[in-house]
Write a protein that holds these residues in place. Structure first.
Motif, PDB file in Angstrom:
ATOM      1  N   PRO A  77      23.253  -3.869 -18.809  1.00 40.13           N
ATOM      2  CA  PRO A  77      24.579  -4.497 -18.763  1.00 40.13           C
ATOM      3  C   PRO A  77      24.846  -5.127 -17.397  1.00 40.13           C
ATOM      4  N   GLU A  78      25.639  -6.180 -17.385  1.00 38.49           N
ATOM      5  CA  GLU A  78      26.011  -6.841 -16.135  1.00 38.49           C
ATOM      6  C   GLU A  78      27.021  -6.003 -15.377  1.00 38.49           C
ATOM      7  N   ILE A  79      26.999  -6.143 -14.073  1.00 41.15           N
ATOM      8  CA  ILE A  79      28.063  -5.539 -13.280  1.00 41.15           C
ATOM      9  C   ILE A  79      29.028  -6.667 -12.944  1.00 41.15           C
ATOM     10  N   ASN A  80      30.278  -6.516 -13.356  1.00 48.92           N
ATOM     11  CA  ASN A  80      31.237  -7.594 -13.180  1.00 48.92           C
ATOM     12  C   ASN A  80      32.076  -7.479 -11.925  1.00 48.92           C
ATOM     13  N   SER A  81      32.281  -6.259 -11.497  1.00 47.28           N
ATOM     14  CA  SER A  81      33.216  -6.120 -10.389  1.00 47.28           C
ATOM     15  C   SER A  81      32.947  -4.843  -9.605  1.00 47.28           C
ATOM     16  N   MET A  82      33.173  -4.912  -8.282  1.00 47.26           N
ATOM     17  CA  MET A  82      33.000  -3.724  -7.444  1.00 47.26           C
ATOM     18  C   MET A  82      34.175  -3.658  -6.475  1.00 47.26           C
ATOM     19  N   VAL A  83      34.562  -2.449  -6.133  1.00 48.40           N
ATOM     20  CA  VAL A  83      35.619  -2.313  -5.131  1.00 48.40           C
ATOM     21  C   VAL A  83      35.361  -1.022  -4.353  1.00 48.40           C
TER      22      VAL A  83
ATOM     23  N   LEU B 190      32.035   3.735  -4.002  1.00 54.57           N
ATOM     24  CA  LEU B 190      32.034   2.387  -4.550  1.00 54.57           C
ATOM     25  C   LEU B 190      32.354   2.470  -6.033  1.00 54.57           C
ATOM     26  N   ILE B 191      33.355   1.723  -6.451  1.00 51.00           N
ATOM     27  CA  ILE B 191      33.740   1.726  -7.863  1.00 51.00           C
ATOM     28  C   ILE B 191      33.114   0.502  -8.518  1.00 51.00           C
ATOM     29  N   VAL B 192      32.388   0.704  -9.607  1.00 54.42           N
ATOM     30  CA  VAL B 192      31.654  -0.390 -10.231  1.00 54.42           C
ATOM     31  C   VAL B 192      32.048  -0.493 -11.700  1.00 54.42           C
ATOM     32  N   GLY B 193      32.369  -1.695 -12.145  1.00 58.32           N
ATOM     33  CA  GLY B 193      32.719  -1.854 -13.556  1.00 58.32           C
ATOM     34  C   GLY B 193      31.800  -2.874 -14.189  1.00 58.32           C
ATOM     35  N   GLY B 194      31.337  -2.590 -15.390  1.00 58.88           N
ATOM     36  CA  GLY B 194      30.375  -3.524 -15.952  1.00 58.88           C
ATOM     37  C   GLY B 194      30.317  -3.557 -17.451  1.00 58.88           C
ATOM     38  N   GLY B 195      29.200  -4.072 -17.918  1.00 54.59           N
ATOM     39  CA  GLY B 195      29.056  -4.370 -19.322  1.00 54.59           C
ATOM     40  C   GLY B 195      28.825  -3.185 -20.231  1.00 54.59           C
TER      41      GLY B 195
ATOM     42  N   VAL C  98      34.045  -3.922 -18.959  1.00 52.12           N
ATOM     43  CA  VAL C  98      35.038  -3.886 -17.894  1.00 52.12           C
ATOM     44  C   VAL C  98      34.879  -5.144 -17.046  1.00 52.12           C
ATOM     45  N   HIS C  99      35.987  -5.900 -16.896  1.00 50.60           N
ATOM     46  CA  HIS C  99      35.908  -7.143 -16.121  1.00 50.60           C
ATOM     47  C   HIS C  99      36.222  -6.951 -14.657  1.00 50.60           C
ATOM     48  N   CYS C 100      37.198  -6.089 -14.383  1.00 47.03           N
ATOM     49  CA  CYS C 100      37.689  -6.025 -13.007  1.00 47.03           C
ATOM     50  C   CYS C 100      38.146  -4.610 -12.677  1.00 47.03           C
ATOM     51  N   VAL C 101      37.959  -4.239 -11.416  1.00 48.14           N
ATOM     52  CA  VAL C 101      38.387  -2.916 -10.975  1.00 48.14           C
ATOM     53  C   VAL C 101      39.188  -3.059  -9.694  1.00 48.14           C
ATOM     54  N   SER C 102      40.063  -2.078  -9.476  1.00 52.74           N
ATOM     55  CA  SER C 102      40.868  -2.087  -8.258  1.00 52.74           C
ATOM     56  C   SER C 102      41.185  -0.648  -7.880  1.00 52.74           C
ATOM     57  N   VAL C 103      41.656  -0.474  -6.651  1.00 49.33           N
ATOM     58  CA  VAL C 103      41.883   0.890  -6.178  1.00 49.33           C
ATOM     59  C   VAL C 103      43.295   1.021  -5.632  1.00 49.33           C
ATOM     60  N   ARG C 104      43.947   2.122  -5.967  1.00 51.08           N
ATOM     61  CA  ARG C 104      45.296   2.397  -5.455  1.00 51.08           C
ATOM     62  C   ARG C 104      45.122   3.561  -4.496  1.00 51.08           C
TER      63      ARG C 104
END
Lengths: 203, 322
Positions: free
Chosen positions: B110-116, B124-129, B154-160
């Motif tokens: 699967p692709e990795i779409n987003s990291m934060v 490191l938070i990674v979201g992908g296919g 998962v397209h996008c990730v963010s951190v609070r």
């Protein structure tokens, strides 16, 4: 080295004597005419005229020198003035820099305030969509009262039901007792009759 | 015209920790390093706008780039590679390490779409296919947590940071809020179910997500909307045509890019203040250089080999070219 200094000297002399060898020539001519006058064998009238002419030239030289001195003074004062203006401008520049930094800080603060205000407005918009708190509280109070009334009624009905139950229970148990007593009586009557008959049969 | 350049798309960007360089990743798996000090100097030439270094980092498109204090992390072809910034500046392109999250199936990667980055615990938070969000502990180098719950990628990730929560948005239209310590899904917001934001003609997927402590911006199929996280209610909806791919909070404004050749400036109340024209026909990535005071620029890249550079937010100053 010597050549350079000569050039410098020539350049300086040419620069100073810019108005076509005026003052320099005048002094040289005066010196020449002075020596000529000292050594001249001419008549006293000629000598006097020559003396007058020399005094005139001397006066001219003195006048020109006085003029140059005044110009020099003026230049010095101009320099001072410019220095003052220069330092003044420098001060203004530094204070302007400080003001700019202050204003930048102000802008940051203002932007933060605007952001807070916008967040507040956005939330307020959502909150407005919900009904007023007083309204809801009143409604809650009314519902509470209704609930209390209804539970009161329920209590009363329950109590009544209990009472009736107890009364019926008493009635039923009394009836049962009576029934039991009647049965017992009947039984004892039958026993008596049965006891009498064997006694009669026995005889 | 070089066909490779014609079909190039820039998907990701990241500024170096010193703030003097920009790394950009494209759909060919290449990463290019641009020198900002050269491009912004008063005697810059056309050559200063070209990369100082270009190299192939992955076999697939580089969808995400991220910088830590000294490393550049890139995601492509389902794996994450780490590069040392100092080495890259010296043109040494050997990766420090390459890791792959534990995917269940080994057939399709699967692709990795987003990291934060989560600076709280250096992870490191990674979201992908693979529909999951993976958390990599950067100190120990192991994947320590898998957040499962999305039903599509998962397209996008963010951190609070303050609340120690992770947010993820995906193709299934849900924005999930996870507790970063337990890995449990705390909330699930299905944005497309809210009438004010829903745009059924575009779909329900969420492609852009960003948070600013109490507030969250999300968009994609549904219109981009601003949410108040404590009450989980949408406060403003932005009337931007097209689907937004990346958004950022900047001072008292919101910057957003997506379909359409412009960078939108919006106010928190929901109004679109300005739309600044950009070179690419549609934009994928938006980055602000906060690591340097002299090179404080905004860069935007998309479906073009040009990356627009803004020195003043109101207009495009010049473009960097791959």
């Amino acid at each position: 080295m010597g050549a350079v200094t000569d050039d410098e000297v020539i350049r300086k002399r040419l620069l100073i004597d810019g108005d076509g060898a005026g003052d320099d020539r005048r002094i040289n001519v005066l010196l020449k005419s002075f020596t000529k006058w000292c050594n001249s064998p001419g008549t006293p009238e000629e000598g006097f005229t020559q003396y007058q002419r020399m005094m005139g030239t001397l006066a001219q030289c003195e006048f020109s020198m006085g003029k140059t001195l005044m110009v020099y003074d003026m230049n010095l004062r101009e320099m001072e003035n410019y220095e003052k203006i220069y330092s003044n401008i420098e001060q203004n520049i530094t204070s302007a820099h400080e003001k700019i930094a202050e204003c930048k800080k102000e802008i940051q603060r203002a932007k933060r305030i605007r952001k807070n205000r916008q967040e507040y407005d956005a939330l307020a918009k959502v909150i407005q969509q919900h009904p007023d708190r007083h309204e809801t509280l009143k409604q809650l109070e009314a519902l509470d009262k209704e609930l209390q009334q209804l539970s009161h009624i329920k209590e009363n009905v329950d109590a009544k039901l209990e009472l009736r139950k107890k009364q019926f229970h008493v009635l039923l148990s009394t009836i049962q007792e009576l029934q039991q007593t009647l049965e017992n009586d009947e039984k004892s009557d039958n026993d008596d009759n049965n006891q009498e008959s064997p006694a009669e049969n026995g005889e | 015209l070089n066909p490779t350049l014609l079909h190039m798309s820039v998907f990701s960007q990241s500024f170096s920790p010193c703030g003097r360089f920009l790394a950009a990743g494209n759909n060919y798996g290449e990463i290019a390093l641009f020198s900002l000090s050269a491009a912004l100097s008063p005697d810059a030439t056309a050559q200063s706008q070209k990369p100082v270094l270009t190299f192939t980092a992955h076999e697939g498109p580089v969808f995400s780039l991220l910088s830590t204090d000294c490393h550049l992390l890139s995601a492509g072809n389902g794996e994450i590679s780490a590069w040392s910034w100092t080495e890259l500046i010296k043109k040494n392109v050997k990766p420090l390490w390459t890791k792959r999250p534990n995917y269940k199936s080994s057939l399709e990667i699967p692709e990795i779409n987003s990291m934060v980055m989560n600076p709280r615990d250096n992870s490191l938070i990674v979201g992908g296919g693979d529909n999951n969000v993976h958390v990599l502990d950067l100190e120990r180098g192991v994947f320590k947590l898998v957040l499962q719950g999305h039903s599509d990628y998962v397209h996008c990730v963010s951190v609070r940071e303050r609340e120690a929560e992770i947010l993820s948005g995906g193709e299934d239209g849900a924005v999930r809020i996870w507790d970063s310590r337990t890995g449990q899904s705390v909330h699930c917001i299905e944005v497309y179910k809210y009438e004010s934001c829903a745009r059924p003609q575009y779909g329900k997927w969420i492609s852009c997500l960003t948070t600013d402590s109490d507030w969250m911006l999300c968009g994609g199929g549904p219109s981009m909307s601003l949410w108040h996280l404590r009450s989980l209610s949408p406060t403003s909806v932005f009337p931007l045509t097209g689907c937004q791919r990346q958004a950022a909070f900047h001072q008292d404004m919101i910057l957003a890019v997506g379909e359409g050749p412009f960078l939108s400036h919006c106010l928190l109340g929901g109004e679109v203040k300005a739309q600044i024209p950009c070179t690419p026909q549609s934009l994928n990535t938006l980055q602000l250089n906060t690591n340097s005071t002299e090179h404080r620029v905004l860069t935007a890249g998309g479906s073009s080999d040009h990356i627009d550079v803004f020195t003043n937010l109101s207009y495009r100053a010049f473009s960097l070219r791959f």
